[in-house]
Design a protein around this motif. Sequence first.
Motif, mmCIF file in Angstrom:
data_model
loop_
_atom_site.group_PDB
_atom_site.id
_atom_site.type_symbol
_atom_site.label_atom_id
_atom_site.label_comp_id
_atom_site.label_asym_id
_atom_site.label_seq_id
_atom_site.Cartn_x
_atom_site.Cartn_y
_atom_site.Cartn_z
ATOM 1 N N CYS C 64 0.844 -1.189 0.000
ATOM 2 C CA CYS C 64 0.000 0.000 0.000
ATOM 3 C C CYS C 64 0.881 1.242 0.000
ATOM 4 C CB CYS C 64 -0.917 0.003 1.221
ATOM 5 S SG CYS C 64 -1.831 1.547 1.375
ATOM 6 N N MET C 66 -0.008 4.164 0.775
ATOM 7 C CA MET C 66 -0.468 5.103 1.794
ATOM 8 C C MET C 66 -0.724 6.487 1.204
ATOM 9 S SD MET C 66 -0.906 3.470 4.544
ATOM 10 C CE MET C 66 -0.543 1.813 5.147
ATOM 11 N N CYS C 67 -1.570 6.489 0.192
ATOM 12 C CA CYS C 67 -1.844 7.728 -0.528
ATOM 13 C C CYS C 67 -2.415 8.811 0.396
ATOM 14 C CB CYS C 67 -2.852 7.458 -1.637
ATOM 15 S SG CYS C 67 -2.389 6.065 -2.674
ATOM 16 N N ALA C 70 -6.204 9.327 -1.125
ATOM 17 C CA ALA C 70 -6.395 7.893 -1.338
ATOM 18 C C ALA C 70 -7.730 7.583 -2.000
ATOM 19 C CB ALA C 70 -6.307 7.161 -0.003
ATOM 20 N N VAL C 89 -3.482 4.795 6.128
ATOM 21 C CA VAL C 89 -4.779 4.391 5.582
ATOM 22 C C VAL C 89 -5.106 2.995 6.115
ATOM 23 C CG1 VAL C 89 -6.100 4.001 3.475
ATOM 24 C CG2 VAL C 89 -4.304 5.755 3.525
ATOM 25 N N CYS C 106 -8.071 1.328 -6.355
ATOM 26 C CA CYS C 106 -6.659 1.454 -6.002
ATOM 27 C C CYS C 106 -5.790 1.239 -7.241
ATOM 28 C CB CYS C 106 -6.290 0.436 -4.932
ATOM 29 S SG CYS C 106 -4.501 0.340 -4.688
ATOM 30 N N PRO C 107 -4.985 2.224 -7.581
ATOM 31 C CA PRO C 107 -4.162 2.099 -8.794
ATOM 32 C C PRO C 107 -2.985 1.153 -8.611
ATOM 33 C CG PRO C 107 -4.305 4.384 -8.019
ATOM 34 C CD PRO C 107 -4.826 3.520 -6.938
ATOM 35 N N TYR C 108 -2.752 0.706 -7.405
ATOM 36 C CA TYR C 108 -1.556 -0.095 -7.152
ATOM 37 C C TYR C 108 -1.877 -1.574 -6.918
ATOM 38 C CZ TYR C 108 -0.038 4.667 -6.629
ATOM 39 O OH TYR C 108 0.186 5.992 -6.864
ATOM 40 N N VAL C 110 -3.068 -3.180 -4.538
ATOM 41 C CA VAL C 110 -2.572 -3.751 -3.294
ATOM 42 C C VAL C 110 -3.705 -4.281 -2.424
ATOM 43 C CG1 VAL C 110 -0.569 -2.251 -3.260
ATOM 44 C CG2 VAL C 110 -2.642 -1.553 -2.072
ATOM 45 N N ARG C 111 -4.916 -3.929 -2.798
ATOM 46 C CA ARG C 111 -6.023 -4.338 -1.936
ATOM 47 C C ARG C 111 -6.398 -5.783 -2.177
ATOM 48 N NH1 ARG C 111 -9.574 -1.192 1.123
ATOM 49 N NH2 ARG C 111 -8.388 0.641 1.716
ATOM 50 N N LYS C 159 -5.499 -4.854 3.564
ATOM 51 C CA LYS C 159 -4.251 -4.387 2.952
ATOM 52 C C LYS C 159 -3.270 -4.017 4.043
ATOM 53 C CE LYS C 159 -4.946 0.479 2.995
ATOM 54 N NZ LYS C 159 -3.740 0.713 3.805
HETATM 55 S S1 SF4 Z 1 -4.954 0.942 -0.895
HETATM 56 FE FE1 SF4 Z 1 -4.244 1.758 -2.814
HETATM 57 S S2 SF4 Z 1 -5.317 3.646 -3.034
HETATM 58 FE FE2 SF4 Z 1 -5.525 3.080 -0.941
HETATM 59 S S3 SF4 Z 1 -3.883 4.133 0.090
HETATM 60 FE FE3 SF4 Z 1 -3.160 2.124 -0.448
HETATM 61 S S4 SF4 Z 1 -2.183 2.355 -2.399
HETATM 62 FE FE4 SF4 Z 1 -3.412 4.172 -2.087
#
Ligand code: SF4
Lengths: 858, 431, 226
Positions: C64, C66-67, C70, C89, C106-108, C110-111, C159
């Motif tokens: 994650c 940690m945007c 977010a 987050v 989530c663009p990454y 990770v969820r 996450k």
């Molecule tokens: S789950 Fe994804 S969108 Fe949310 S804070 Fe983490 S990286 Fe960012």
Amino acid sequence: MEKTKLKLSRRQFIKATTAAGVLLAGAGSAGWVRKSMAAGTGTAAPPNLKVVRTTCSPNCTGACGMHAMVEDDQLKAIIQAADYPEPEYNPRGCLKGLSMMNLIYGPDRLQTPYLQKGKPGRDELQKASWNEALDFTAKRLQEIADKYGPESIGVAFQVGGTGYIQKGAVSRLATLAGWNLHHAYDQNGDLPMFWPMTFGVQSEELEPLEWLNSRYVAVFGSNILATRLPDAHFLVEARNRGAKIVVFDPNFSPTAAKADEWVPIKGSSDAAVALGIAKVLLDENRYDAAFIRTFTDLPLLVRTDTGKRLKADEVEGLSRPADVPAYREAFVAYNGRLLSVHPEKLDLAPDVILEGAIEVKLKTGQSVKAKTAFQLLKESLNQYTPDYVQKESGIKPETLLRIARDMAATKPLHVIYGASNYQWYHGDLKGRALALLPVLTGNLGTSGAGISTYAGQYRIRFKLADWWVPEGKTQNWLPFLYVLKGPTPSMKAKWPRNGIKALIIGWGNPLDQHNMANKLREMITSGELEFVATMDFQMTTTCRWSHAVLPAVSWYEKTDLVATPVHPYLQLQQPALKPLYEGKPELWIMRELAKRLNPAWESYFYPGLEPDAAAEKIIEHLLKVGGPPVAGITLEQLKQGPVRLKSEVPGNRQIPFYDQIRNKKPFPPVSLPAKIEQTAQFVKSGRIEFYKDEAIFLQLGEALPVHKPPFEESEYALNPKAREAYPFTFVTRNAIYRVHSTHSNNVWMNELQDGKPHVWLNPQDAAGKSIHQGDEVEVYNDRGRMTAFAIIDPGVGRNVAVFEEGWWARYLQGASYNSLTYPFIKPTHEAYFVPGMWAPNTAWNECLCAVRKAGGIA
Amino acid sequence: MNVPLATKPRPLQETAPQINRVLLLSALVLLLSLGAWGYQLSQGLIVTNMRNPFSWGLYIATFAFFVGIAAGGLIVSSSVYLFNLEKLKPLTRVASLSAFASTLGAGAMILPDMGRIDRILNLILHPNLRSPLVWDVAVISTYMVVTFLSVYVQLLPEWRESGRGFFNTWTKSRTPEEIQHFSKIWSRRVAMVGLPVAVLIHTVTALIFATQASRGWWNTAILPPDFIAVAVASGTALVMLVSLVVVGKARFTEFQGAFALLAKIVGGALIVHFFFVGVDLLVHGWWGSPESQEIFSLLFGTYAPVYLTELLLPGFTMLFFLTKKGSSTAKTLIFGSVLLFIGVFAHRLMLMFPAFNAIPLTLSLPGIGMESWAYPISVGVLRPGLPSFVTFWAYTPSVFEVVIALLPFALVTFVIALALKLYPFLPVRRG
Amino acid sequence: MRLGMVIDLDKCIGCRTCTVTCKSHNAQPPGIWWNRVFTPGSDFHQAASGQEGHLQMSFLPVSCQMCDNAPCEKVCPVGATYTDERGVVLVDYERCIGCRYCIAACPYNVRQFNWEDPKKAKERVGYEKGYEYGYPVEIRDPDGRLIYTPNRPVGVAEKCTFCFQYTSKGELPACVSSCPSKARIFGDLDDQESEVSTLLRDRSSFRLKEELGTQPKVYYLPPNKQ
Ligand code: SF4
Ligand SMILES: Nc1nc2c(c(=O)[nH]1)N[C@H]1C(S)=C(S)[C@@H](COP(=O)(O)OP(=O)(O)OC[C@H]3O[C@@H](n4cnc5c(=O)[nH]c(N)nc54)[C@H](O)[C@@H]3O)O[C@H]1N2
Ligand SMILES: Nc1nc2c(c(=O)[nH]1)N[C@H]1C(S)=C(S)[C@@H](COP(=O)(O)OP(=O)(O)OC[C@H]3O[C@@H](n4cnc5c(=O)[nH]c(N)nc54)[C@H](O)[C@@H]3O)O[C@H]1N2
Ligand code: SF4
Ligand code: SF4
Ligand code: SF4
Ligand code: SF4
Ligand SMILES: [Mo]
């Protein structure tokens, strides 16, 4: 189970997080334990957590200090203890060590003893009680000893450094009973035989902390980023501090990727490369003549008629000094006059010639021509022109020249010679050639310099005889390759008159790892091996092929003492858990077996004491008698944390030959457990020896380090057709996901690699065979076959099938990947046999194969 | 003014006896999918073929489909009032009914998609007002109420007369004329409120997707207007279909004009839709970024069959409905509508495929000539022999998923059929 | 306070120790990984990419990010995903309705979602009956939200929590304390003196998919050797 619950009050939360700012800056992970245990304060029920400091001890040399987080006698999580006094060593650990719970609580964990009532490998094992299993094992061993002699019982118990106490118990009983011991180093292929040949030692290495002091690190086929996981960062740091890192490897390994330069070379062409560099050093006068004169045998004269070194005793007007011990020899040097060179005094006049030939009058009246070894070396190197080296290895001439000049100009130079690289038929020659690089340039015995081999946990760190060998007894050692191959005419070890009829196995999984040419399976199936008993904590392939399976326990469930060579610390394995199921420490198993074999023997194993208590007693004793490396270290200290072993180097650093170079002490230093006379007789000159004049060396043309291409004396000699039929080299390297076959079944490790074994192929090779990424591929030769899934990797050399070794047969459709390899025995190794020390080394990579898409036609 | 009644208003049962069979069948399917849902509740969403890399699938596509067709109803009835389309007036009840039923269907579909249906109240207890999903819940609920009211007020006069229906005791004290009047006024009012809500449910449902910059395929301002265009087309087509059933063969000619008009609306909406599609593809493609190339390769490579279905079938319907032939017989209208539904359903599915299988964390690695390298995603479920990390998830709904996704179909059919069986939805022929 | 992480790709040896410690300390069920390490450009970790003569291999850990902005938090319809006062987050396992909107957002990638009851997944692996790995204590934030439990409920998203169980007590996250290469540095981005801030001042750094405006609090230092 009722879960402990934890809610932070807002005050705690804020307090802790503001504290975090301060703590995070410098805390490291050391406080982790205390903190997490304190977690519960102020809430309903503090979690019932316990944290135990212990040592991860598989066969990987890591010996990483760990904190086990235990709740209600269950291992919940592991984190590095990170408590080494040098912060650079913290945190030590890797993905395997940190996921041990998957093995301890996993589905393959042994819960009870088992006995085989039918055919091993075919029929199901039957659960048994400890009494049944022990009685049966003792009875069978007794029968076999009575019928064939106790020496027909072989004991393979793997390397000592990962646990001196429990393994010692096995050695102790084996010695009492007169069984044969199979040493792990040579069995594993981890014994670099150039060490005894050149330096008279078993193996030596810089501790990784010393890497930081190097300015030039030449890595020859050691995949440090995978196989020295906890130490790999030292390499990156050394590079960032300005050291030049050059990796010679047929494959673009992760280590090569981190290096300044990757030099792709053909398999087993390292000697050609090293000799090519050596030629440049000599031709361009880039060597350290004083160093060579002082510490090596290169100024010594060699008779050109016999190829033997000229002994002072032979030469008219010279004599062997009276104080030269029987295991040494006085040779001859020349500085205008012939000199008798005292093997224990490393000082030769500066005018002693390195180059040249002279006529020498012998006592017999005969006049012979003699040349310095240096002269012979120089002549021998003539062949290693850049063009020749390019032909053999693929290195471009300009690259070779550049590297040679760089190496000569940059001190300290450290050569790392990987196990994979010496696990070839000519591994000894390659090592001898590579040793020239630091020695010719005077890079030895000082910080950040020298040559190191990093393999498994070989080498004993202090005196263990009091526990391993009952007083007054002697041990029988039989190199394992002979078990697979049978006796050879040139063997020096004693072959048991009836061969090996039974095996006792612990800490190893030879049915996957040492089953060369499928030999072990065949021996069990045919009944040649009448009985196999295995101690393990998991149901391995070897257990499945055994007649008796004795459930041991993992390193989280017993007391032991650990000291591996690479990591110079003495550490305890402290039990974090009670033994699971019916598992028992080996000390207990050995005591129970001993008692059944001979009631008098029980007394050797601390009867009446619980295994952990007994182990502590033994540790206390060994610390007292272990000699200088452990002097002053107490059990109490060890319970607090790791204690650095003592050495003659300031700061107790581990720098090989420090004493020899600094104080001009003769070679070799003591190699435990052997006595000096056993080892020194192989470097009689007391010097670093590049010239070997034993008959077999002369006969094979290996008196000096030379390059010999792979397979000629091995695979092609065995089967000339192999040249066409099997164009691929089967390189079996280690994976970050396993310690050999340990963790083969670790669910997380398997998730990380798609749950299946892979074979790496060069894109061009693959394209030629219509093999695509992910395809199932068959790798085979006359001896065996296995299947794995293709990874097409442009970093893999041509005509190589790279396989990450260690997969249990169950992941390979029941086949053993080692069914392809062959137990070649090189006679030069046999010449250096010292029981329990040196022996013919296994050459895993000296193996040809063919590759095809599974299901397809060749 | 008193409308002379030629025949007594009759519910459908007498005109179309097959209705019982439809009812029975949809009830059975309803039970079946409820059963499957029950199984899913006991096992978790693992019974679907959705996984971390492809976390929304058939359920959300079906949901979006029903949201789409739900719009048509109110758009039809509102435009009757807005644009004075007298021809369509007789069909407003049917329109309202189909809108209400579809909304129910959409609502019903969303439930099995939730991992924790037991916590549904959190939507009310802890709504996050920044979440488009919360807006969607709000507008869809509103729309459900509005469409219900629309049906209700339109049926009231008949209920007053026949004494059927519900919430109608208050009408007893009023004269039929008063009720007639009430119905007329309120039908209009509800329709006028309904129109913006109908537009909103599409906008907001589209916004669920369009707001997400992580998914290039969704992240376009064209999505909401295009959703509306598709909704007008498919919603109108549904009204047309249901009306065709209600009208029956016998009276088709009587409403031919209305049907032709509906077909024109469908065709016109599709023109707008294809205009948006074209613009969207152009904007995605013109710049030619690796991301859009990835999307294009999914559209015209991996998912070409579905994508072509989405393009060709509605394309055909568009052209077909704009011709005289296509819009003049019940058969051709049904044919065109069915093609359209299939196409729109494909469109909803295609919301998912290129969005999920073009992995957001895709990196360009110039050093090695790699335009786009997708960072592998953890699947979320461990099955022996299957990888734990993937860069592509070949999503096809599982059998359970398909059966559960039948829920809204069965529900909508059941509700419409039941309503048609119980109440008259077609004003009687004028004498 | 804004907790953040710096990952030094030059130091990262791609060993995946952090991946595994994260999994074990946070009791991630089989199939679920909060923290991944891959080799950009290759289908298989630690395989080379590129052409002969221009081979390349580097490693990229992603958990994650940690945007600060977010998307996962913004889309969460019930506020189950939220940012705590340290900028972390988090997901409330008891509030999450399992809509998976955050996963789409989530663009990454990770969820992670609990598609099934983790107990069943563990049973399939064949652990000793009743065995549970991971930090064994349930943890709630000051408002009583369930941030961590060793046995995850079915049907919720999860996450990286920046190891709430440790960092909320001022300790380092498991991936940071276990990284044998010390490639991960953790601390307060608001504190100018912290190691993370210093590193970000002294070295060039980048964030993943910066163009999306998510403003991650995980920063990367590029490999020295390219
Ligand atoms: S789950 Fe994804 S969108 Fe949310 S804070 Fe983490 S990286 Fe960012
Ligand atoms: N993770 C992990 N670490 C381990 C172990 C483990 O099982 N797992 N095992 C430990 C043990 S017991 C051992 S012995 C060591 C082994 O450690 P290493 O010696 O590093 O062994 P490998 O991984 O087999 O191979 C290293 C490299 O040697 C290259 N190589 C092969 N043949 C040649 C050659 O002829 N010339 C050159 N120049 N290169 C060559 C291969 O391409 C490969 O990149 O690792 C130890 N560390
Ligand atoms: N083809 C090919 N073959 C190779 C190699 C290669 O590169 N290529 N590498 C070789 C090398 S270098 C080595 S070192 C060997 C290693 O081969 P092995 O020594 O057989 O090592 P492992 O496969 O790790 O097996 C160790 C076993 O010991 C068990 N064990 C662990 N701890 C304990 C304990 O405390 N007590 C007991 N009783 N058992 C325990 C583990 O469960 C495991 O089953 O393999 C060799 N085989
Ligand atoms: S497996 Fe080896 S390197 Fe990994 S933690 Fe254990 S001892 Fe250390
Ligand atoms: S543990 Fe450290 S070095 Fe290893 S992969 Fe993770 S970040 Fe990289
Ligand atoms: S799955 Fe849970 S955390 Fe994610 S958006 Fe839905 S409710 Fe929020
Ligand atoms: S901070 Fe903790 S939860 Fe996050 S990736 Fe690291 S170990 Fe995993
Ligand atoms: Mo080894």
